[in-house]
Design a protein around this motif. Sequence first.
Motif, short mmCIF file in Angstrom:
data_model
loop_
_atom_site.label_atom_id
_atom_site.label_comp_id
_atom_site.label_asym_id
_atom_site.label_seq_id
_atom_site.Cartn_x
_atom_site.Cartn_y
_atom_site.Cartn_z
N SER A 74 0.83 -1.21 0.00
CA SER A 74 0.00 0.00 0.00
C SER A 74 0.86 1.26 0.00
O SER A 74 0.56 2.24 -0.70
N LYS A 75 1.95 1.23 0.75
CA LYS A 75 2.87 2.37 0.79
C LYS A 75 3.48 2.61 -0.58
O LYS A 75 3.61 3.76 -1.03
N ARG A 78 0.83 4.21 -2.86
CA ARG A 78 0.61 5.62 -2.54
C ARG A 78 1.79 6.48 -3.02
O ARG A 78 1.59 7.60 -3.50
N ASP A 82 1.47 9.48 -5.66
CA ASP A 82 2.01 10.80 -5.35
C ASP A 82 2.91 11.29 -6.47
O ASP A 82 2.85 12.47 -6.87
N TYR A 88 -5.79 10.64 -3.83
CA TYR A 88 -6.30 9.36 -3.34
C TYR A 88 -6.76 9.50 -1.90
O TYR A 88 -6.44 10.48 -1.20
N LYS A 89 -7.51 8.49 -1.46
CA LYS A 89 -7.92 8.37 -0.06
C LYS A 89 -7.33 7.08 0.51
O LYS A 89 -7.25 6.08 -0.18
N TYR A 90 -6.96 7.15 1.81
CA TYR A 90 -6.35 6.01 2.50
C TYR A 90 -6.54 6.24 3.99
O TYR A 90 -6.47 7.37 4.45
N VAL A 97 -6.36 1.45 -0.90
CA VAL A 97 -6.16 2.81 -1.43
C VAL A 97 -7.14 3.02 -2.57
O VAL A 97 -7.34 2.14 -3.40
N GLY A 99 -7.87 5.85 -5.58
CA GLY A 99 -7.41 7.06 -6.28
C GLY A 99 -8.47 7.59 -7.22
O GLY A 99 -9.40 6.87 -7.61
#
Length: 446
Positions: A74-75, A78, A82, A88-90, A97, A99
Amino acid sequence: MGFSNWVCLAFIFHAFLYLPISSSEHSPGLEELAQIPTNFLEFAKRPELFDWMVGIRRKIHENPELGFEEFETSKLVRAELDQMGITYKYPFAKTGVVGYIGTGSPPFVAIRADMDALSMQESVEWEHKSKVPGKMHACGHDAHVAMLLGAAKILQEHRHETQGTVVLVFQPAEEGNGGAKKMLDDGALENVDAIFGIHVSASHPIGTVASRSGPLLAGSGFFEAVISGKGGHAAIPQHTIDPILAASNIIVSLQHLVSREADPLDSQVVTVAKFQGGGAFNVIPDSVTIGGTFRAFSKESFAQLKQRIEEVITKQANVQRCNATVVFDSVDKPFFPVTVNDKDLHEHFRKVSGDMLGAKNVLEMQMLMGAEDFSFYAEVIPGYFFFLGMKNETQGRFESGHSPYFRVNEDVLPYGAALHASLATRYLLEKQAKPNLPKGNSHDEL
């Protein structure tokens, strides 16, 4: 359709005709609209994008994470969003995630990838083998994430021409834990009109896709039972109540549910895949634990199987003087509904994939007894799930999913990225072209 709508549609079609977008004075027709998928595929095959997707996939493959534990995956997702400047929302469902690309206004269409690995040891010896003992991406979810990120790159390049919003769904815990249901519960598909999902397939040649309208994958559930008796020395079984013998009879009787109670034309499966009992050659244990899965293509058949599994286990245990408790763990391992493909989205899929790959490479497939938690999405909004071929006999045999020898043909990555982007783009174009579009809420974060 009013004149103003035709003018608007012509402008939209023209915007997506070339990569990069170029200007032209003529009004585009169906032939030019059909170029969107082929142009996206050419874009996805560019060496810089292809190599980037391969690198993403290999990094995820080396570091597999199980359901609801995909923190590093997930990192990574994201971080890449970026880099692309995608909002996005997390988090959703712990590690999920979501986006957003486009206007932030209706219509909304979603494209989804699952992120979790399997609890198994990789047996493929290669440079990017799993670095985590006992965990492996053996179902292609690493490729699914790479393809969705590739689609995000394509779509972000053309975000100013997007007429609506594409929702990128990076979902945890598909492998039995029902991550899709928890994503829904957390509001991941708010305002979304339709959703598409891809799965790589070792059964179909690269450059082909396969699916069908209506039921595609079975509904599934899990069960576990503890059969309790009375342990003792194996040399004096008359002083014991043998739970191993009782469990053996139960397993045989469970097979009769399909062979003797189910309609032969109504596909069903009951499989006992877990048997734990005893630890010595000369000791009869006090109890035995068995567990397995059951599957069907209708709610009625599924409910009947569930009822009969419990009856057979408890009553057969009683015949052998044992007691049994049966648990259907619908919390940690929720029952998956039947995966049903929307008939209108099936036609959309056939047209878009046919324009990209040629009609002869869009294959109609039979229903499979496998299960997918994509079915939770397709229960609440129109959904479409399909298989993307990756078989290439010149590269050796590709094993099916959940094998320790599972491999991904990385040549499939551009096809998946381009199909994701094309299905979403054409969906928004066609949705916007329809008059009297229903009003909806924009996403504030966009």
